[in-house]
Design an enzyme around this catalytic site. Structure first.
Site, PDB file in Angstrom:
ATOM      1  N   HIS A 132       0.908  -1.217  -0.103  1.00 25.60           N
ATOM      2  CA  HIS A 132       0.074   0.166  -0.058  1.00 25.60           C
ATOM      3  C   HIS A 132       0.935   1.282   0.037  1.00 25.60           C
ATOM      4  CE1 HIS A 132      -3.149  -2.698   2.005  1.00 25.60           C
ATOM      5  NE2 HIS A 132      -3.984  -2.144   0.838  1.00 25.60           N
ATOM      6  N   CYS A 146      -2.700   0.097  10.048  1.00 27.24           N
ATOM      7  CA  CYS A 146      -3.841  -0.680   9.487  1.00 27.24           C
ATOM      8  C   CYS A 146      -4.822  -1.395  10.462  1.00 27.24           C
ATOM      9  CB  CYS A 146      -3.189  -2.137   8.939  1.00 27.24           C
ATOM     10  SG  CYS A 146      -1.634  -1.930   8.190  1.00 27.24           S
TER      11      CYS A 146
HETATM   12  C1  CIR Z   1      -4.193  -7.719   3.270  1.00 22.67           C
HETATM   13  O1  CIR Z   1      -3.305  -8.317   2.310  1.00 22.67           O
HETATM   14  O2  CIR Z   1      -4.936  -7.363   2.713  1.00 22.67           O
HETATM   15  C2  CIR Z   1      -3.719  -8.151   4.652  1.00 22.67           C
HETATM   16  N1  CIR Z   1      -3.065  -9.201   4.762  1.00 22.67           N
HETATM   17  C3  CIR Z   1      -2.928  -6.887   5.143  1.00 22.67           C
HETATM   18  C4  CIR Z   1      -3.452  -5.637   5.088  1.00 22.67           C
HETATM   19  C5  CIR Z   1      -2.642  -4.421   5.862  1.00 22.67           C
HETATM   20  N2  CIR Z   1      -3.360  -3.286   5.356  1.00 22.67           N
HETATM   21  C6  CIR Z   1      -2.927  -2.241   5.540  1.00 22.67           C
HETATM   22  O3  CIR Z   1      -1.705  -1.897   5.315  1.00 22.67           O
HETATM   23  N3  CIR Z   1      -3.482  -1.027   5.508  1.00 22.67           N
END
Ligand code: CIR
Length: 264
Positions: free
Chosen positions: A170, A257
């Protein structure tokens, strides 16, 4: 879920969600799958929540979603802007059911609008700097999604600009704001020249994942795993609260997150 008591003076709120027992089945893009201990993840997550509370946040803790492995990462589901909350359409199909419960919680505080159309945006790709939202063009946030977001929030006076990222999940894996006008970034994953008028602190090259810091008031919630970058931030006079989220980092999660922090 218990609706918070209405208050007349602005307060900091944070929406969080309990770690799912199915976390080990999380989405992974840039990391190899390694064993995840859900009990350890839960303990670390509880300490993270306690840190947010200590920093003045009133928590809205959503209950566990057993069948939604990534649901602890609430940031990706919505944007809590001052005037409105935008419910997003996450890029990973496995994550789309996460949004309904977050929308309900946000509706206690803000009018809620839904991102229209089939385009996708993950909240982890959205970096808000004042009235401008920088959105990473990533494997999760599509051109159509970014255009839909721009159309949704233009009436509220926000401008959307897209930004290229390379090598990370991201935009906020690559860059976050650590103070007004000061960005922490990994220059290998995003070009700092794309943020005119901002001063930059680079992560220590030995800590590529260290660019994700969560600003709560005047404090930065920051991973204990990145001491060299922490030193660089403290040398700038910033105050850090260290948290250990190592188990959630195996699921490609970081400090921003795991919450949606906003004033109300
Ligand atoms: C994903 O791949 O969607 C989750 N395993 C990790 C999401 C992390 N979110 C973020 O960086 N905002």
């Amino acid at each position: 879920m218990v609706s918070p008591v209405p208050s007349s003076s602005p307060r900091l709120h944070a929406i969080t969600r309990a770690v799912s027992r199915s976390l080990a089945r999380c989405e992974l893009t840039h990391l190899e799958r390694t064993a995840i201990d859900v009990d350890v993840a839960r303990r670390q997550h509880a300490a993270y929540e306690a840190t947010l509370e200590r920093l003045g946040c009133t928590l809205v803790r959503l209950p566990e979603e057993r069948e939604l492995p990534d649901s602890v990462f609430v940031e990706d589901t919505a944007l809590a802007l001052d005037e409105v909350a935008v419910i997003l359409r996450p890029g990973a199909a496995s994550r789309r059911q996460e949004t309904a419960s977050v929308a309900r919680a946000l509706s206690w505080f803000r009018p809620v609008v839904q991102l229209a159309g089939e385009g996708t945006v993950d909240g982890g790709d959205v970096l808000r700097l004042g009235r401008t939202l920088w959105v990473g063009r990533s494997s999760r946030s599509s051109e159509a999604g970014i255009a839909a977001l721009a159309a949704t929030i233009a009436p509220f006076g926000y401008d959307v600009r897209d930004v290229a990222i390379d090598g990370c999940l991201h935009l906020k894996s690559a860059v976050t704001a650590v103070a007004d006008g000061l960005l922490l970034l990994n220059p290998r994953w995003v070009d700092g020249a794309g943020f005119p008028g901002c001063a930059l602190v680079e992560v220590d090259p030995a800590e590529p994942h260290a660019a994700n810091a969560l600003r709560v008031g005047d404090t930065l919630v920051f991973p204990a795993a990145f001491p060299r970058t922490a030193e660089r931030l403290e040398a700038r006079g910033l105050h850090l609260e260290r948290v250990d989220l190592a188990e959630l980092a195996k699921a490609e999660g970081a400090v921003t997150c795991c919450s949606l922090v906003f004033l109300d």
